[in-house]
Write an enzyme that holds these catalytic residues in place. Structure first.
Site, PDB file in Angstrom:
ATOM      1  N   SER A  64       0.828  -1.209   0.000  1.00  0.00           N
ATOM      2  CA  SER A  64       0.000   0.000   0.000  1.00  0.00           C
ATOM      3  C   SER A  64       0.861   1.258   0.000  1.00  0.00           C
ATOM      4  O   SER A  64       2.002   1.254   0.471  1.00  0.00           O
ATOM      5  CB  SER A  64      -0.914   0.031   1.226  1.00  0.00           C
ATOM      6  OG  SER A  64      -1.778  -1.071   1.253  1.00  0.00           O
TER       7      SER A  64
HETATM    8  N1  SAH Z   1      -1.006  -4.657   4.012  1.00  0.00           N
HETATM    9  C1  SAH Z   1      -0.402  -5.031   2.762  1.00  0.00           C
HETATM   10  C2  SAH Z   1      -1.319  -4.709   1.598  1.00  0.00           C
HETATM   11  C3  SAH Z   1      -1.280  -5.787   0.587  1.00  0.00           C
HETATM   12  S1  SAH Z   1      -2.482  -5.677  -0.692  1.00  0.00           S
HETATM   13  C4  SAH Z   1       0.953  -4.363   2.588  1.00  0.00           C
HETATM   14  O1  SAH Z   1       1.200  -3.349   3.249  1.00  0.00           O
HETATM   15  O2  SAH Z   1       1.772  -4.861   1.814  1.00  0.00           O
HETATM   16  C5  SAH Z   1      -3.844  -6.566  -0.037  1.00  0.00           C
HETATM   17  C6  SAH Z   1      -3.586  -7.995   0.379  1.00  0.00           C
HETATM   18  O3  SAH Z   1      -4.850  -8.570   0.756  1.00  0.00           O
HETATM   19  C7  SAH Z   1      -3.016  -8.901  -0.711  1.00  0.00           C
HETATM   20  O4  SAH Z   1      -1.840  -9.495  -0.251  1.00  0.00           O
HETATM   21  C8  SAH Z   1      -4.117  -9.930  -0.947  1.00  0.00           C
HETATM   22  O5  SAH Z   1      -3.629 -11.215  -1.286  1.00  0.00           O
HETATM   23  C9  SAH Z   1      -4.837  -9.950   0.397  1.00  0.00           C
HETATM   24  N2  SAH Z   1      -6.205 -10.442   0.369  1.00  0.00           N
HETATM   25  C10 SAH Z   1      -7.144 -10.293  -0.600  1.00  0.00           C
HETATM   26  N3  SAH Z   1      -8.287 -10.896  -0.251  1.00  0.00           N
HETATM   27  C11 SAH Z   1      -8.089 -11.458   0.974  1.00  0.00           C
HETATM   28  C12 SAH Z   1      -8.894 -12.223   1.873  1.00  0.00           C
HETATM   29  N4  SAH Z   1     -10.148 -12.571   1.576  1.00  0.00           N
HETATM   30  N5  SAH Z   1      -8.344 -12.633   3.043  1.00  0.00           N
HETATM   31  C13 SAH Z   1      -7.065 -12.308   3.369  1.00  0.00           C
HETATM   32  N6  SAH Z   1      -6.260 -11.586   2.565  1.00  0.00           N
HETATM   33  C14 SAH Z   1      -6.758 -11.166   1.375  1.00  0.00           C
END
Ligand code: SAH
Length: 213
Positions: A64
């Site tokens: 993010s």
């Molecule tokens: N907090 C992370 C943001 C990653 S993007 C960072 O700072 O890097 C969002 C993430 O949510 C992705 O890794 C994706 O695989 C995950 N995601 C999507 N749907 C999900 C779900 N139903 N349960 C858990 N994780 C999920």
């Protein structure tokens, strides 16, 4: 894994950018000033690590944007020792911010590749979440509930009920809600069935996907 003066300098500039954009929580700013974001990204993107931008990580996901991380972290109002549930571990950067804020962090990721990679990586930097879970964030984590805060770091097409019901009274859910564009939304639990809701404008996230297991 190196953190140089150059990286530290760039990080301080990033902190100043976040201040200029309206982030005021000193604990959040300190956390961002401390965490080596470049180590959370694939090497090709090293030069970009301290721009205020989202970037690709493994499995078609993104780390993010720092402003978004700071904004969500500020809304959560984490106090030392708070039990926080994060949905979407991804690179682990937001997880590290929560650890720096003194939270007991539980974080769920549904992409196995990312789950494995980040589970190995975070302890190497000294960030020990209480638990990293490979699973579906829509369900929350009923065995560890209730939480002081829940933070969703992917765009949710709707607000999953379990995430509301797993909050303590007084607890906060910070969640971007919407399909193509999301509205940052905060729910504060006021009673068993009572929630206060506040909205904070548009953000863009990768989607919160339904369970694939
Ligand atoms: N907090 C992370 C943001 C990653 S993007 C960072 O700072 O890097 C969002 C993430 O949510 C992705 O890794 C994706 O695989 C995950 N995601 C999507 N749907 C999900 C779900 N139903 N349960 C858990 N994780 C999920």
């Amino acid at each position: 894994m190196k953190d140089t003066f150059k990286h530290q300098g760039l990080r301080q500039q990033l902190v100043n950018i976040l201040k200029a954009k309206g982030i005021t929580d000193i604990n959040v700013l300190n956390a961002i000033g401390k965490i080596p974001r470049h180590l959370f990204m694939d090497s090709g993107f090293l030069d970009h690590a301290y721009q205020d931008k989202a970037f690709p990580i493994a499995a078609d996901q993104t780390i993010s944007q720092p402003y978004t991380v700071a904004f969500q972290s500020e809304l959560l109002q984490v106090k030392k020792g708070d039990k926080i549930l994060e949905i979407g571990t991804g690179s682990g950067y937001q997880t590290a911010v929560l650890c720096e804020l003194g939270a007991k962090v539980f974080s769920i990721e549904r992409q196995q590749e990312l789950f494995k990679k980040t589970s190995k990586f975070l302890p190497k930097l000294g960030y020990r979440a209480k638990k990293l879970i490979f699973g579906d964030g829509y369900k929350g984590l009923v065995g560890e509930a209730p939480f002081d805060g829940v933070i969703v770091t992917a765009g949710a097409p709707f607000v999953p009920k379990p995430l509301l019901s797993q909050l303590k009274i007084g607890g906060r859910l910070v969640i971007p809600v919407g399909d193509d564009v999301q509205i940052m939304t905060m729910f504060i639990r006021k009673g068993q069935k009572e929630f206060e809701q506040e909205e904070f404008g548009e953000f863009r996230f990768v989607p919160l996907l339904e369970d694939k297991n």
